[in-house]
Design a protein around this motif. Structure first.
Motif, PDB file in Angstrom:
ATOM      1  N   ALA A  10       0.828  -1.209   0.000  1.00  0.00           N
ATOM      2  CA  ALA A  10       0.000   0.000   0.000  1.00  0.00           C
ATOM      3  C   ALA A  10       0.859   1.253   0.000  1.00  0.00           C
ATOM      4  O   ALA A  10       0.577   2.213  -0.732  1.00  0.00           O
ATOM      5  CB  ALA A  10      -0.925  -0.002   1.209  1.00  0.00           C
ATOM      6  N   ILE A  11       1.930   1.268   0.779  1.00  0.00           N
ATOM      7  CA  ILE A  11       2.813   2.433   0.813  1.00  0.00           C
ATOM      8  C   ILE A  11       3.497   2.622  -0.534  1.00  0.00           C
ATOM      9  O   ILE A  11       3.566   3.751  -1.047  1.00  0.00           O
ATOM     10  CB  ILE A  11       3.842   2.290   1.949  1.00  0.00           C
ATOM     11  CG1 ILE A  11       3.151   2.425   3.307  1.00  0.00           C
ATOM     12  CG2 ILE A  11       4.957   3.314   1.823  1.00  0.00           C
ATOM     13  CD1 ILE A  11       4.019   2.073   4.481  1.00  0.00           C
ATOM     14  N   LEU A  12       3.969   1.544  -1.132  1.00  0.00           N
ATOM     15  CA  LEU A  12       4.592   1.660  -2.454  1.00  0.00           C
ATOM     16  C   LEU A  12       3.599   2.152  -3.508  1.00  0.00           C
ATOM     17  O   LEU A  12       3.942   2.964  -4.367  1.00  0.00           O
ATOM     18  CB  LEU A  12       5.185   0.317  -2.877  1.00  0.00           C
ATOM     19  CG  LEU A  12       6.480  -0.087  -2.193  1.00  0.00           C
ATOM     20  CD1 LEU A  12       6.853  -1.507  -2.584  1.00  0.00           C
ATOM     21  CD2 LEU A  12       7.587   0.872  -2.545  1.00  0.00           C
ATOM     22  N   SER A  13       2.383   1.674  -3.446  1.00  0.00           N
ATOM     23  CA  SER A  13       1.364   2.115  -4.402  1.00  0.00           C
ATOM     24  C   SER A  13       1.058   3.594  -4.244  1.00  0.00           C
ATOM     25  O   SER A  13       0.903   4.314  -5.235  1.00  0.00           O
ATOM     26  CB  SER A  13       0.080   1.310  -4.219  1.00  0.00           C
ATOM     27  OG  SER A  13       0.304  -0.030  -4.506  1.00  0.00           O
ATOM     28  N   LEU A  14       0.976   4.059  -2.996  1.00  0.00           N
ATOM     29  CA  LEU A  14       0.744   5.483  -2.758  1.00  0.00           C
ATOM     30  C   LEU A  14       1.891   6.337  -3.254  1.00  0.00           C
ATOM     31  O   LEU A  14       1.677   7.408  -3.845  1.00  0.00           O
ATOM     32  CB  LEU A  14       0.509   5.740  -1.267  1.00  0.00           C
ATOM     33  CG  LEU A  14      -0.839   5.315  -0.725  1.00  0.00           C
ATOM     34  CD1 LEU A  14      -0.855   5.446   0.796  1.00  0.00           C
ATOM     35  CD2 LEU A  14      -1.940   6.144  -1.330  1.00  0.00           C
ATOM     36  N   LEU A  15       3.125   5.886  -3.043  1.00  0.00           N
ATOM     37  CA  LEU A  15       4.277   6.639  -3.515  1.00  0.00           C
ATOM     38  C   LEU A  15       4.305   6.725  -5.045  1.00  0.00           C
ATOM     39  O   LEU A  15       4.558   7.784  -5.612  1.00  0.00           O
ATOM     40  CB  LEU A  15       5.566   6.008  -3.001  1.00  0.00           C
ATOM     41  CG  LEU A  15       5.840   6.162  -1.515  1.00  0.00           C
ATOM     42  CD1 LEU A  15       7.062   5.344  -1.112  1.00  0.00           C
ATOM     43  CD2 LEU A  15       6.021   7.619  -1.155  1.00  0.00           C
ATOM     44  N   ILE A  16       4.046   5.602  -5.691  1.00  0.00           N
ATOM     45  CA  ILE A  16       4.041   5.605  -7.152  1.00  0.00           C
ATOM     46  C   ILE A  16       2.914   6.457  -7.702  1.00  0.00           C
ATOM     47  O   ILE A  16       3.108   7.225  -8.652  1.00  0.00           O
ATOM     48  CB  ILE A  16       3.960   4.152  -7.681  1.00  0.00           C
ATOM     49  CG1 ILE A  16       5.257   3.424  -7.358  1.00  0.00           C
ATOM     50  CG2 ILE A  16       3.685   4.123  -9.180  1.00  0.00           C
ATOM     51  CD1 ILE A  16       5.211   1.935  -7.594  1.00  0.00           C
ATOM     52  N   ALA A  17       1.732   6.356  -7.104  1.00  0.00           N
ATOM     53  CA  ALA A  17       0.585   7.159  -7.561  1.00  0.00           C
ATOM     54  C   ALA A  17       0.850   8.644  -7.361  1.00  0.00           C
ATOM     55  O   ALA A  17       0.533   9.467  -8.230  1.00  0.00           O
ATOM     56  CB  ALA A  17      -0.678   6.744  -6.834  1.00  0.00           C
TER      57      ALA A  17
END
Length: 73
Positions: free
Chosen positions: A58-65
């Protein structure tokens, strides 16, 4: 046009949620097999789900988004 846009956004969110769940389970199983750090294999005691790998995904997805939102605007 508006219907097609809203459908594509809805499908995007639905697919992203499914992919995040699948990736977190894959990371958890790889960590159980000692291929990744062991903290990713932690399972929630009540729900029996891989919660640490879910949080990492979830943290990686938020950073990429957030990166793509900043570069597109």
């Amino acid at each position: 046009m508006l219907a097609a846009l809203s459908m594509s956004i809805a499908f995007g969110f639905a697919n992203a949620m499914v992919f995040q769940a699948a990736i977190s389970r894959l990371l958890s199983s790889m960590a159980r097999d000692k291929k990744l750090p062991e903290f990713l294999a932690k399972v929630h005691p009540k729900h029996q789900t891989p919660y640490m790998s879910t949080i990492v995904v979830a943290i990686l997805s938020l950073l990429i988004a957030s990166f793509f939102c900043r570069t597109s605007g």
